[in-house]
Design a protein around this motif. Structure first.
Motif, PDB file in Angstrom:
ATOM      1  N   GLN A 125      50.792  30.465  36.764  1.00  0.00           N
ATOM      2  CA  GLN A 125      50.108  31.687  36.030  1.00  0.00           C
ATOM      3  C   GLN A 125      50.920  33.111  36.462  1.00  0.00           C
ATOM      4  O   GLN A 125      50.189  33.784  37.163  1.00  0.00           O
ATOM      5  N   PRO A 126      52.240  33.022  36.100  1.00  0.00           N
ATOM      6  CA  PRO A 126      53.161  34.258  36.167  1.00  0.00           C
ATOM      7  C   PRO A 126      52.418  35.292  35.850  1.00  0.00           C
ATOM      8  O   PRO A 126      52.672  36.522  36.236  1.00  0.00           O
ATOM      9  N   VAL A 127      52.004  35.351  34.703  1.00  0.00           N
ATOM     10  CA  VAL A 127      51.418  36.615  33.950  1.00  0.00           C
ATOM     11  C   VAL A 127      50.291  37.379  34.755  1.00  0.00           C
ATOM     12  O   VAL A 127      50.542  38.421  35.024  1.00  0.00           O
ATOM     13  N   ALA A 128      49.601  36.610  35.466  1.00  0.00           N
ATOM     14  CA  ALA A 128      48.614  37.215  36.466  1.00  0.00           C
ATOM     15  C   ALA A 128      49.052  38.068  37.588  1.00  0.00           C
ATOM     16  O   ALA A 128      48.690  39.012  37.844  1.00  0.00           O
ATOM     17  N   TYR A 129      50.211  37.283  37.952  1.00  0.00           N
ATOM     18  CA  TYR A 129      51.076  38.045  39.172  1.00  0.00           C
ATOM     19  C   TYR A 129      51.402  39.383  38.492  1.00  0.00           C
ATOM     20  O   TYR A 129      51.454  40.328  39.345  1.00  0.00           O
ATOM     21  N   HIS A 130      52.224  39.314  37.567  1.00  0.00           N
ATOM     22  CA  HIS A 130      53.013  40.500  37.097  1.00  0.00           C
ATOM     23  C   HIS A 130      52.035  41.616  36.648  1.00  0.00           C
ATOM     24  O   HIS A 130      52.291  42.874  36.750  1.00  0.00           O
ATOM     25  N   VAL A 131      50.993  41.229  36.260  1.00  0.00           N
ATOM     26  CA  VAL A 131      49.728  42.393  35.825  1.00  0.00           C
ATOM     27  C   VAL A 131      49.251  42.980  36.925  1.00  0.00           C
ATOM     28  O   VAL A 131      49.052  44.244  37.108  1.00  0.00           O
ATOM     29  N   LEU A 132      48.913  42.082  38.037  1.00  0.00           N
ATOM     30  CA  LEU A 132      48.531  42.669  39.429  1.00  0.00           C
ATOM     31  C   LEU A 132      49.741  43.515  39.978  1.00  0.00           C
ATOM     32  O   LEU A 132      49.533  44.823  40.395  1.00  0.00           O
TER      33      LEU A 132
ATOM     34  N   ARG B   8      51.591  51.237  39.451  1.00  0.00           N
ATOM     35  CA  ARG B   8      51.210  52.519  38.520  1.00  0.00           C
ATOM     36  C   ARG B   8      50.567  53.443  39.349  1.00  0.00           C
ATOM     37  O   ARG B   8      50.401  54.470  38.851  1.00  0.00           O
ATOM     38  N   ARG B   9      49.705  52.832  40.156  1.00  0.00           N
ATOM     39  CA  ARG B   9      48.519  53.692  40.922  1.00  0.00           C
ATOM     40  C   ARG B   9      49.010  54.190  42.294  1.00  0.00           C
ATOM     41  O   ARG B   9      48.280  55.173  42.934  1.00  0.00           O
ATOM     42  N   SER B  10      49.879  53.582  42.942  1.00  0.00           N
ATOM     43  CA  SER B  10      50.098  53.739  44.494  1.00  0.00           C
ATOM     44  C   SER B  10      50.793  55.148  44.546  1.00  0.00           C
ATOM     45  O   SER B  10      51.668  55.339  43.957  1.00  0.00           O
ATOM     46  N   SER B  11      50.269  55.785  45.616  1.00  0.00           N
ATOM     47  CA  SER B  11      50.909  57.199  45.748  1.00  0.00           C
ATOM     48  C   SER B  11      51.966  57.206  47.014  1.00  0.00           C
ATOM     49  O   SER B  11      52.689  58.149  47.418  1.00  0.00           O
ATOM     50  N   ARG B  12      52.181  55.925  47.321  1.00  0.00           N
ATOM     51  CA  ARG B  12      53.215  55.431  48.456  1.00  0.00           C
ATOM     52  C   ARG B  12      54.071  54.484  47.998  1.00  0.00           C
ATOM     53  O   ARG B  12      53.919  53.696  47.267  1.00  0.00           O
TER      54      ARG B  12
ATOM     55  N   LYS C 220      41.063  32.174  27.508  1.00  0.00           N
ATOM     56  CA  LYS C 220      40.095  32.211  26.390  1.00  0.00           C
ATOM     57  C   LYS C 220      38.812  32.213  27.185  1.00  0.00           C
ATOM     58  O   LYS C 220      37.895  32.640  26.648  1.00  0.00           O
ATOM     59  N   GLU C 221      38.519  31.326  28.202  1.00  0.00           N
ATOM     60  CA  GLU C 221      37.328  30.849  28.652  1.00  0.00           C
ATOM     61  C   GLU C 221      36.636  32.045  29.588  1.00  0.00           C
ATOM     62  O   GLU C 221      35.678  32.311  29.713  1.00  0.00           O
ATOM     63  N   CYS C 222      37.621  32.955  29.680  1.00  0.00           N
ATOM     64  CA  CYS C 222      37.204  34.301  30.728  1.00  0.00           C
ATOM     65  C   CYS C 222      37.411  35.557  29.897  1.00  0.00           C
ATOM     66  O   CYS C 222      37.378  36.622  30.398  1.00  0.00           O
ATOM     67  N   ARG C 223      37.585  35.621  28.552  1.00  0.00           N
ATOM     68  CA  ARG C 223      38.048  36.671  27.904  1.00  0.00           C
ATOM     69  C   ARG C 223      37.020  37.801  27.560  1.00  0.00           C
ATOM     70  O   ARG C 223      37.294  39.000  27.454  1.00  0.00           O
ATOM     71  N   ASP C 224      35.732  37.384  27.885  1.00  0.00           N
ATOM     72  CA  ASP C 224      34.516  38.422  27.956  1.00  0.00           C
ATOM     73  C   ASP C 224      33.909  38.703  29.108  1.00  0.00           C
ATOM     74  O   ASP C 224      32.975  39.283  29.068  1.00  0.00           O
ATOM     75  N   CYS C 225      34.774  38.530  30.179  1.00  0.00           N
ATOM     76  CA  CYS C 225      33.950  38.563  31.498  1.00  0.00           C
ATOM     77  C   CYS C 225      34.057  40.170  31.637  1.00  0.00           C
ATOM     78  O   CYS C 225      34.681  41.020  31.173  1.00  0.00           O
ATOM     79  N   GLU C 226      33.397  40.523  32.768  1.00  0.00           N
ATOM     80  CA  GLU C 226      33.288  41.846  33.626  1.00  0.00           C
ATOM     81  C   GLU C 226      34.637  42.325  33.790  1.00  0.00           C
ATOM     82  O   GLU C 226      35.607  41.612  34.335  1.00  0.00           O
ATOM     83  N   TYR C 227      34.983  43.419  33.359  1.00  0.00           N
ATOM     84  CA  TYR C 227      36.481  44.196  33.808  1.00  0.00           C
ATOM     85  C   TYR C 227      37.429  43.458  32.987  1.00  0.00           C
ATOM     86  O   TYR C 227      38.755  43.527  33.160  1.00  0.00           O
ATOM     87  N   SER C 228      37.138  42.832  31.771  1.00  0.00           N
ATOM     88  CA  SER C 228      38.244  42.098  31.124  1.00  0.00           C
ATOM     89  C   SER C 228      39.122  43.064  30.274  1.00  0.00           C
ATOM     90  O   SER C 228      40.144  42.974  30.150  1.00  0.00           O
ATOM     91  N   LEU C 229      38.404  44.284  29.803  1.00  0.00           N
ATOM     92  CA  LEU C 229      39.100  45.271  29.155  1.00  0.00           C
ATOM     93  C   LEU C 229      40.118  46.016  30.137  1.00  0.00           C
ATOM     94  O   LEU C 229      41.406  46.179  29.454  1.00  0.00           O
ATOM     95  N   GLU C 230      39.695  46.085  31.266  1.00  0.00           N
ATOM     96  CA  GLU C 230      40.977  46.765  32.148  1.00  0.00           C
ATOM     97  C   GLU C 230      41.971  45.610  32.443  1.00  0.00           C
ATOM     98  O   GLU C 230      43.035  46.224  32.622  1.00  0.00           O
ATOM     99  N   TRP C 231      41.646  44.405  32.506  1.00  0.00           N
ATOM    100  CA  TRP C 231      42.856  43.318  32.411  1.00  0.00           C
ATOM    101  C   TRP C 231      43.720  43.505  31.422  1.00  0.00           C
ATOM    102  O   TRP C 231      44.950  43.920  31.541  1.00  0.00           O
TER     103      TRP C 231
ATOM    104  N   ALA D  11      44.102  45.899  29.296  1.00  0.00           N
ATOM    105  CA  ALA D  11      44.918  47.434  29.355  1.00  0.00           C
ATOM    106  C   ALA D  11      46.047  47.302  30.115  1.00  0.00           C
ATOM    107  O   ALA D  11      47.027  47.869  29.738  1.00  0.00           O
ATOM    108  N   GLU D  12      45.957  46.620  31.498  1.00  0.00           N
ATOM    109  CA  GLU D  12      46.689  46.601  32.239  1.00  0.00           C
ATOM    110  C   GLU D  12      48.054  45.902  31.875  1.00  0.00           C
ATOM    111  O   GLU D  12      49.176  45.957  32.045  1.00  0.00           O
ATOM    112  N   LYS D  13      47.766  44.682  31.196  1.00  0.00           N
ATOM    113  CA  LYS D  13      48.693  43.731  30.710  1.00  0.00           C
ATOM    114  C   LYS D  13      49.687  44.491  29.554  1.00  0.00           C
ATOM    115  O   LYS D  13      50.562  44.367  29.713  1.00  0.00           O
TER     116      LYS D  13
END
Length: 217
Positions: free
Chosen positions: A12-19, A25-29, A172-183, A185-187
């Motif tokens: 699942q390379p997509v998960a790694y690259h989204v992370l 994008r958010r790190s100050s260092r 698809k099994e996890c598409r409606d989980c908590e914080y799915s919209l944030e994932w 958006a990051e993708k």
């Protein structure tokens, strides 16, 4: 430089690259992010994932010096990861101290003080029981905001690190989980890019590309 090691599942390379995108994008260092690929490492032991045991190699890979962080790849950061490093307690390793049946998630986020982890050798990791943390002279506690277990933790609108323990929302099994919209958006942020003209239009390469395009018309 913040040293971050990620347990990556090559299926699942997509998960790694989204992370990675969410961290950068958010790190100050400045961050140095290293995927733990089993074929590059001095151990061969695997468990449910290829990084079940390789995660404990982080202090060794850092020469037993300085701070370093291990995290699973099925996560995103919603806050500055430098704040996680700054929350170190001074213990050999800091983790979220889950209780009961979720204790097995403690190693999914580990902030190491590598100099205190010299007993955590490749030999111990290959043949011993590193999951029991007996190699650590002390274990500190991180806030649960830094390892929010989607589907298990109580809803937390202030969570800083989201852990999709049941699967990232790209399935698809996890598409409606908590914080799915944030994932998602990051993708999208990871995949976004400007036009060719915006980035290359004034470069020395532009005339050659434009000439080739005109020749095709």
């Amino acid at each position: 430089m913040l040293r971050i090691f990620v347990g990556i599942d090559e299926r699942q390379p997509v998960a790694y690259h989204v992370l990675v995108s969410s961290i950068q994008r958010r790190s100050s260092r400045p961050v140095a992010i290293t995927p733990l690929l089993i074929h590059q490492l001095p151990i061969k032991r695997q468990g449910l994932t290829t990084f079940t045991f390789s995660r404990y190699l982080v202090p060794y890979l850092c020469g037993y010096e300085g701070q370093a962080l291990f995290i699973d790849s099925d996560m995103i950061l919603l806050d500055d990861i430098a704040k996680l490093f700054d929350s170190a307690t001074g213990a050999a390793v800091d983790v979220v101290q889950f209780v009961g049946k979720f204790q097995f998630e403690r190693p999914s986020v580990m902030l190491f003080d590598c100099a205190q982890c010299k007993d955590l050798t490749p030999e111990l990791i290959e043949t011993g029981n590193p999951q029991d943390f007996s190699w650590a002279p002390s274990v500190g506690a991180l806030s649960e905001d830094w390892n929010h277990l989607v589907g298990y933790s109580l809803p937390n609108p202030h969570a800083k690190l989201i852990h999709y323990t049941q699967g990232v929302p790209g399935y698809k099994e996890c598409r409606d989980c908590e914080y799915s919209l944030e994932w998602f958006a990051e993708k999208e942020a990871m995949l976004d890019h400007c036009s060719w003209l915006e980035i290359m239009g004034n470069s020395v390469h532009a005339p050659f590309v434009l000439e080739r395009l005109r020749a095709k018309m």
